[in-house]
Design a protein around this motif. Structure first.
Motif, mmCIF file in Angstrom:
data_model
loop_
_atom_site.group_PDB
_atom_site.id
_atom_site.type_symbol
_atom_site.label_atom_id
_atom_site.label_comp_id
_atom_site.label_asym_id
_atom_site.label_seq_id
_atom_site.Cartn_x
_atom_site.Cartn_y
_atom_site.Cartn_z
ATOM 1 N N ALA A 140 24.351 75.905 45.583
ATOM 2 C CA ALA A 140 23.498 75.935 44.396
ATOM 3 C C ALA A 140 23.720 77.226 43.624
ATOM 4 O O ALA A 140 23.759 78.313 44.206
ATOM 5 N N CYS A 141 23.843 77.123 42.325
ATOM 6 C CA CYS A 141 24.082 78.296 41.478
ATOM 7 C C CYS A 141 22.981 79.344 41.646
ATOM 8 O O CYS A 141 23.252 80.544 41.659
ATOM 9 N N ALA A 142 21.735 78.898 41.805
ATOM 10 C CA ALA A 142 20.617 79.837 41.963
ATOM 11 C C ALA A 142 20.778 80.703 43.200
ATOM 12 O O ALA A 142 20.401 81.882 43.205
ATOM 13 N N GLU A 143 21.357 80.128 44.270
ATOM 14 C CA GLU A 143 21.554 80.906 45.492
ATOM 15 C C GLU A 143 22.640 81.964 45.288
ATOM 16 O O GLU A 143 22.543 83.076 45.824
ATOM 17 N N VAL A 144 23.659 81.627 44.514
ATOM 18 C CA VAL A 144 24.702 82.608 44.207
ATOM 19 C C VAL A 144 24.127 83.719 43.333
ATOM 20 O O VAL A 144 24.426 84.898 43.530
ATOM 21 N N ALA A 145 23.291 83.363 42.376
ATOM 22 C CA ALA A 145 22.669 84.360 41.500
ATOM 23 C C ALA A 145 21.862 85.369 42.313
ATOM 24 O O ALA A 145 21.888 86.577 42.028
ATOM 25 N N ARG A 146 21.175 84.910 43.341
ATOM 26 C CA ARG A 146 20.402 85.831 44.181
ATOM 27 C C ARG A 146 21.320 86.772 44.948
ATOM 28 O O ARG A 146 21.013 87.960 45.112
ATOM 29 N N VAL A 147 22.452 86.254 45.424
ATOM 30 C CA VAL A 147 23.405 87.103 46.133
ATOM 31 C C VAL A 147 23.985 88.158 45.181
ATOM 32 O O VAL A 147 24.113 89.330 45.538
ATOM 33 N N VAL A 148 24.341 87.739 43.967
ATOM 34 C CA VAL A 148 24.877 88.687 42.982
ATOM 35 C C VAL A 148 23.855 89.794 42.708
ATOM 36 O O VAL A 148 24.197 90.974 42.659
ATOM 37 N N ALA A 149 22.592 89.404 42.555
ATOM 38 C CA ALA A 149 21.547 90.401 42.315
ATOM 39 C C ALA A 149 21.411 91.354 43.503
ATOM 40 O O ALA A 149 21.242 92.567 43.325
ATOM 41 N N ASP A 150 21.494 90.823 44.718
ATOM 42 C CA ASP A 150 21.440 91.679 45.911
ATOM 43 C C ASP A 150 22.590 92.674 45.927
ATOM 44 O O ASP A 150 22.419 93.847 46.285
ATOM 45 N N VAL A 151 23.781 92.205 45.546
ATOM 46 C CA VAL A 151 24.966 93.063 45.531
ATOM 47 C C VAL A 151 24.810 94.167 44.494
ATOM 48 O O VAL A 151 25.153 95.329 44.743
ATOM 49 N N VAL A 152 24.295 93.819 43.333
ATOM 50 C CA VAL A 152 24.069 94.830 42.294
ATOM 51 C C VAL A 152 23.144 95.915 42.827
ATOM 52 O O VAL A 152 23.414 97.121 42.693
ATOM 53 N N GLU A 153 22.061 95.506 43.455
ATOM 54 C CA GLU A 153 21.084 96.477 43.954
ATOM 55 C C GLU A 153 21.626 97.269 45.147
ATOM 56 O O GLU A 153 21.223 98.408 45.374
ATOM 57 N N GLY A 154 22.546 96.684 45.890
ATOM 58 C CA GLY A 154 23.077 97.340 47.080
ATOM 59 C C GLY A 154 24.138 98.386 46.810
ATOM 60 O O GLY A 154 24.493 99.159 47.698
ATOM 61 N N GLY A 155 24.665 98.418 45.594
ATOM 62 C CA GLY A 155 25.696 99.396 45.269
ATOM 63 C C GLY A 155 27.084 98.910 45.625
ATOM 64 O O GLY A 155 27.255 97.910 46.332
ATOM 65 N N PRO A 156 28.121 99.583 45.122
ATOM 66 C CA PRO A 156 29.500 99.125 45.305
ATOM 67 C C PRO A 156 29.966 99.181 46.758
ATOM 68 O O PRO A 156 29.645 100.113 47.495
ATOM 69 N N ARG A 157 30.753 98.173 47.152
ATOM 70 C CA ARG A 157 31.297 98.116 48.509
ATOM 71 C C ARG A 157 32.812 98.356 48.535
ATOM 72 O O ARG A 157 33.379 98.581 49.589
ATOM 73 N N ARG A 158 33.442 98.223 47.375
ATOM 74 C CA ARG A 158 34.913 98.201 47.309
ATOM 75 C C ARG A 158 35.451 97.174 48.307
ATOM 76 O O ARG A 158 36.341 97.450 49.108
ATOM 77 N N GLY A 159 34.887 96.000 48.231
ATOM 78 C CA GLY A 159 35.277 94.897 49.096
ATOM 79 C C GLY A 159 34.670 93.608 48.594
ATOM 80 O O GLY A 159 34.054 93.569 47.527
ATOM 81 N N ARG A 160 34.829 92.533 49.371
ATOM 82 C CA ARG A 160 34.365 91.214 48.959
ATOM 83 C C ARG A 160 33.124 90.788 49.721
ATOM 84 O O ARG A 160 32.936 91.136 50.890
ATOM 85 N N VAL A 161 32.293 89.994 49.051
ATOM 86 C CA VAL A 161 31.155 89.314 49.659
ATOM 87 C C VAL A 161 31.343 87.835 49.394
ATOM 88 O O VAL A 161 31.528 87.424 48.242
ATOM 89 N N GLU A 162 31.312 87.014 50.441
ATOM 90 C CA GLU A 162 31.496 85.569 50.273
ATOM 91 C C GLU A 162 30.170 84.847 50.422
ATOM 92 O O GLU A 162 29.399 85.118 51.346
ATOM 93 N N VAL A 163 29.923 83.905 49.518
ATOM 94 C CA VAL A 163 28.734 83.062 49.595
ATOM 95 C C VAL A 163 29.172 81.608 49.477
ATOM 96 O O VAL A 163 29.946 81.253 48.582
ATOM 97 N N THR A 164 28.697 80.778 50.399
ATOM 98 C CA THR A 164 29.089 79.373 50.448
ATOM 99 C C THR A 164 27.860 78.482 50.557
ATOM 100 O O THR A 164 26.745 78.962 50.797
ATOM 101 N N GLY A 165 28.095 77.187 50.433
ATOM 102 C CA GLY A 165 27.050 76.220 50.677
ATOM 103 C C GLY A 165 26.839 76.008 52.165
ATOM 104 O O GLY A 165 27.603 76.501 52.997
ATOM 105 N N PRO A 166 25.797 75.239 52.543
ATOM 106 C CA PRO A 166 25.453 75.077 53.955
ATOM 107 C C PRO A 166 26.299 74.066 54.712
ATOM 108 O O PRO A 166 26.265 74.036 55.938
ATOM 109 N N GLU A 167 27.056 73.229 54.006
ATOM 110 C CA GLU A 167 27.818 72.184 54.686
ATOM 111 C C GLU A 167 29.175 71.973 54.021
ATOM 112 O O GLU A 167 29.340 72.206 52.831
#
Length: 268
Positions: free
Chosen positions: A173-200
């Motif tokens: 769901a796009c809304a779940e990705v949006a929440r992850v993006v917001a978390d990443v913004v607040e968490g600061g740069p990682r100089r790496g990747r964060v993967e988000v997928t669906g449940p199945e």
């Protein structure tokens, strides 16, 4: 000058979203505003911050005083993908460096570096541009959105025939990705990747039959052979991940039922 304010001020940041009028951009803007941040929506059609990534027009003014930038820009035309995603990223990052932005968040696609198709090649090259930039960065890779899958089925299904190749997908769901993006913004740069997928993980043909059953659309699902390297890649599951940092909880069926109840998911 590099004030890197996004690293020391996680609350009440000023965040610019390139492509902020698109599907993910809109939902990310809403999520970040709900968390108390000052959000600037950047696009060619934005009411206030009109920016053109193909030329760089408007970037300097739009990024002034920003702590972080989310690049959720997209290209509807495969021919323009490189100009917007790759060259546009170079322009955006250069403007960020001049403005002293402390964190660049690039939204990308799971498996883009393994899918031999023009658009995905551009996304992979966009990631390389980001990784070589001086601005601290994070790449958020997501699987395909439930929304895009349903829209595709609805558009093709209007002919009452739905040709579907074999492909292993893990839609989210796009809304779940949006929440992850917001978390990443607040968490600061990682100089790496964060993967988000669906449940199945499910085959595209199975998902097409579920879409037809839930929406009640009269469309015949017809197997479509997708030859060559792209077909092999999709069948092998390169668009999925079993090592996701975040796994969504909303299944395609449940999301679609909720959308259909409100009249949003039937493509009518």
């Amino acid at each position: 000058m590099s004030h890197s304010r996004g690293l020391c001020r996680p609350e009440g940041m000023r965040i610019a979203i390139a492509g902020g009028t698109g599907m993910l951009g809109r939902q990310t803007a809403e999520e970040l505003r709900g968390r108390g941040h000052d959000v600037r929506v950047l696009s060619r059609h934005a009411p206030e911050y009109r920016v053109d990534l193909t030329t760089g027009d408007g970037l300097a003014e739009a990024l002034e005083g920003c702590d972080a930038v989310v690049d959720a820009s997209n290209s509807r035309s495969p021919k323009q993908a490189e100009q917007i995603l790759v060259e546009g990223s170079r322009r955006l990052l250069a403007a960020e460096e001049s403005a002293g932005v402390g964190h660049h968040v690039c939204v990308s696609i799971v498996g883009c570096d393994q899918l031999p198709f023009g658009y995905y090649r551009s996304k992979a090259e966009q990631e390389r541009v980001v990784e070589s930039a001086r601005v601290p960065w994070t790449v958020v890779r997501a699987t395909q959105f439930h929304e895009l899958l349903a829209m595709g089925f609805a558009a093709v299904g209007r002919t009452r025939v739905l040709p579907v190749p074999r492909a292993r997908l893990q839609t989210v769901a796009c809304a779940e990705v949006a929440r992850v993006v917001a978390d990443v913004v607040e968490g600061g740069p990682r100089r790496g990747r964060v993967e988000v997928t669906g449940p199945e993980t499910a085959d595209l043909r199975v998902l097409a039959r579920r879409w037809r059953a839930i929406t009640g659309r009269k469309a015949l699902v017809v197997p479509l052979a997708l030859p060559g390297a792209l077909g092999r890649a999709l069948r092998s599951g390169v668009a999925t991940s079993d090592r996701a940092d975040v796994r969504g909880t909303v299944r395609f069926d449940d999301w679609l039922r909720a959308q259909t109840t409100t009249g949003k998911g039937n493509g009518r």
